[in-house]
Design a protein around this motif. Structure first.
Motif, short mmCIF file in Angstrom:
data_model
loop_
_atom_site.label_atom_id
_atom_site.label_comp_id
_atom_site.label_asym_id
_atom_site.label_seq_id
_atom_site.Cartn_x
_atom_site.Cartn_y
_atom_site.Cartn_z
N UNK A 58 0.86 -1.18 0.00
CA UNK A 58 0.00 0.00 0.00
C UNK A 58 0.89 1.22 0.00
N UNK A 59 0.65 2.11 -0.96
CA UNK A 59 1.36 3.39 -1.01
C UNK A 59 0.42 4.48 -0.54
N UNK A 60 0.84 5.23 0.44
CA UNK A 60 0.04 6.32 0.99
C UNK A 60 0.81 7.61 0.88
N UNK A 61 0.12 8.69 0.57
CA UNK A 61 0.72 10.01 0.59
C UNK A 61 -0.17 10.92 1.44
N UNK A 62 0.45 11.72 2.29
CA UNK A 62 -0.29 12.62 3.17
C UNK A 62 0.33 14.00 3.09
N UNK A 63 -0.51 15.03 3.17
CA UNK A 63 -0.02 16.40 3.14
C UNK A 63 -0.13 17.01 4.53
N UNK A 64 0.90 17.73 4.92
CA UNK A 64 0.93 18.35 6.24
C UNK A 64 -0.16 19.42 6.34
N UNK A 65 -0.87 19.42 7.45
CA UNK A 65 -1.94 20.38 7.67
C UNK A 65 -1.97 20.72 9.15
N UNK A 66 -1.66 21.97 9.46
CA UNK A 66 -1.56 22.37 10.87
C UNK A 66 -2.86 22.17 11.63
N UNK A 67 -4.00 22.17 10.93
CA UNK A 67 -5.29 22.00 11.61
C UNK A 67 -5.42 20.62 12.25
N UNK A 94 9.78 5.25 3.75
CA UNK A 94 9.02 6.48 3.58
C UNK A 94 9.92 7.58 3.03
N UNK A 95 9.31 8.65 2.56
CA UNK A 95 10.07 9.75 1.97
C UNK A 95 9.29 11.05 2.16
N UNK A 96 9.97 12.09 2.62
CA UNK A 96 9.36 13.41 2.80
C UNK A 96 9.89 14.38 1.75
N UNK A 97 9.03 15.30 1.30
CA UNK A 97 9.46 16.34 0.40
C UNK A 97 8.55 17.56 0.54
N UNK A 98 9.00 18.67 -0.03
CA UNK A 98 8.22 19.91 -0.04
C UNK A 98 7.66 20.14 -1.44
N UNK A 99 6.39 20.52 -1.48
CA UNK A 99 5.77 20.78 -2.77
C UNK A 99 6.29 22.12 -3.31
N UNK A 100 6.74 22.12 -4.57
CA UNK A 100 7.41 23.30 -5.13
C UNK A 100 6.60 23.99 -6.22
N UNK A 101 5.30 23.67 -6.34
CA UNK A 101 4.46 24.34 -7.32
C UNK A 101 3.43 25.23 -6.61
N UNK A 102 2.73 26.05 -7.39
CA UNK A 102 1.89 27.11 -6.81
C UNK A 102 0.82 26.58 -5.87
N UNK A 108 4.68 20.32 3.21
CA UNK A 108 5.43 19.07 3.34
C UNK A 108 4.51 17.90 3.03
N UNK A 109 5.05 16.93 2.33
CA UNK A 109 4.32 15.70 2.03
C UNK A 109 5.15 14.52 2.46
N UNK A 110 4.46 13.42 2.73
CA UNK A 110 5.15 12.16 3.04
C UNK A 110 4.52 11.03 2.24
N UNK A 111 5.37 10.23 1.64
CA UNK A 111 4.94 8.99 1.02
C UNK A 111 5.37 7.82 1.88
N UNK A 112 4.47 6.88 2.11
CA UNK A 112 4.77 5.70 2.93
C UNK A 112 4.44 4.44 2.15
N UNK A 113 5.40 3.54 2.09
CA UNK A 113 5.15 2.20 1.54
C UNK A 113 4.96 1.27 2.72
#
Length: 291
Positions: A58-67, A94-102, A108-113
């Motif tokens: 299972x591949x999951x991606x989550x976006x950081x959200x302060x809420x 897993x792997x973390x990165x920053x989204x670089x588009x508008x 910050x995002x994280x992908x988890x296998x």
């Protein structure tokens, strides 16, 4: 925003999350083979993928959200690898990165296998509407898993101010102010803290979604599962009669869980279906635990 604007925003978020799954798949060297599944809040998405010798994962991606912080811990799924004796997926990498588009620039995002959970989700919406068709062995496994989890050591910094939050929420939803003395003898345990039927698999037990695990009132996991079972009385009765929920800590856990769900009524989820039962049960508990 009006309804049309909300619909467009949700669709934009869905498409964006699907693209982030592609990004995560490339960076974590897996091949997507399943259709994306999005959470209700469009904060994360996942899909079945192929991972070389590991087969289906299972591949999951989550976006950081302060809420969502600190309720959802960024490292919750990964750190949960340390939990022993619980039927759950394991995060392989897993792997973390920053989204670089508008759109959502800088997030910050994280992908988890992670290992693929067996079987099917009991109730994808979280709330049980009919017989879950679970074997006695499944229920025994759940009990053993929750017992093993409760024995898992965890640092407690009171990040969520659980007692203060429960007092505040009871005042808001039921118009009564509980004294802090009502919680003086409460027992604490390590809990999954988001145990509903959308996070449980059958016919083989597997407990999903470990972002929120933390210390809680003893009995809290059974309390949240009870709240999500009230539309099917036999299941609600089975959970409600467990010894853990007969204690004072268990009753306070139920009251806390009820307030939690009452706080999201009106957001369009399946929780809207159980408001009346939750209010009635909460009032009944409050009449016994006032202090």
């Amino acid at each position: 925003m009006d309804a049309e604007e909300i619909e467009k925003a949700v669709e934009q978020r869905r498409v964006w999350l699907d693209k982030q799954l592609d990004v995560a798949a490339a960076r974590l060297a897996v091949r997507l083979v399943g259709d994306p599944v999005n959470t209700f809040d469009m904060r994360s998405a996942g899909a079945v993928a192929q991972d070389g010798d590991n087969g289906d994962v299972w591949l999951r991606v989550v976006v950081e959200d302060a809420d969502y912080e600190p309720v959802c811990r960024w490292d919750g799924n990964v750190v949960a690898n340390s939990i022993l004796g619980v039927d759950k997926p394991i995060v392989l990498r897993w792997y973390d990165w920053r989204h670089a588009e508008e759109y959502l620039w800088g997030r910050r995002l994280r992908g988890e296998v992670m290992t693929l959970a067996p079987g099917e989700t009991v109730a994808p919406g979280g709330v049980l509407r009919d017989d879950p068709m679970l074997s006695d062995s499944w229920w025994h496994e759940l009990g053993w898993s929750l017992s093993a989890l409760s024995d898992t050591p965890m640092q407690w910094h009171n990040e969520l101010g659980v007692v203060d939050t429960t007092i505040r929420d009871v005042r808001f939803h039921f118009g009564f102010t509980l004294s802090e003395k009502a919680f003086a003898d409460v027992n604490w345990t390590t809990a999954h803290a988001d145990l509903h039927w959308g996070n449980l698999r059958r016919p083989q037990l597997c407990i999903l979604d470990w972002e929120s695990w933390r210390p809680a009132f003893a009995g809290y996991d059974l309390a949240t599962l009870y709240c999500n079972s009230v539309l099917h009385e036999p299941t609600a009765r089975r959970i409600g009669e467990t010894p853990e929920l007969q204690t004072r800590s268990g009753q306070l856990a139920l009251l806390s869980a009820i307030c939690r769900y009452l706080s999201v009524i009106g957001e369009g989820s399946d929780i809207d279906l159980i408001e009346g039962r939750l209010r009635a049960h909460g009032a009944n508990i409050l009449s016994r635990v006032r202090g």
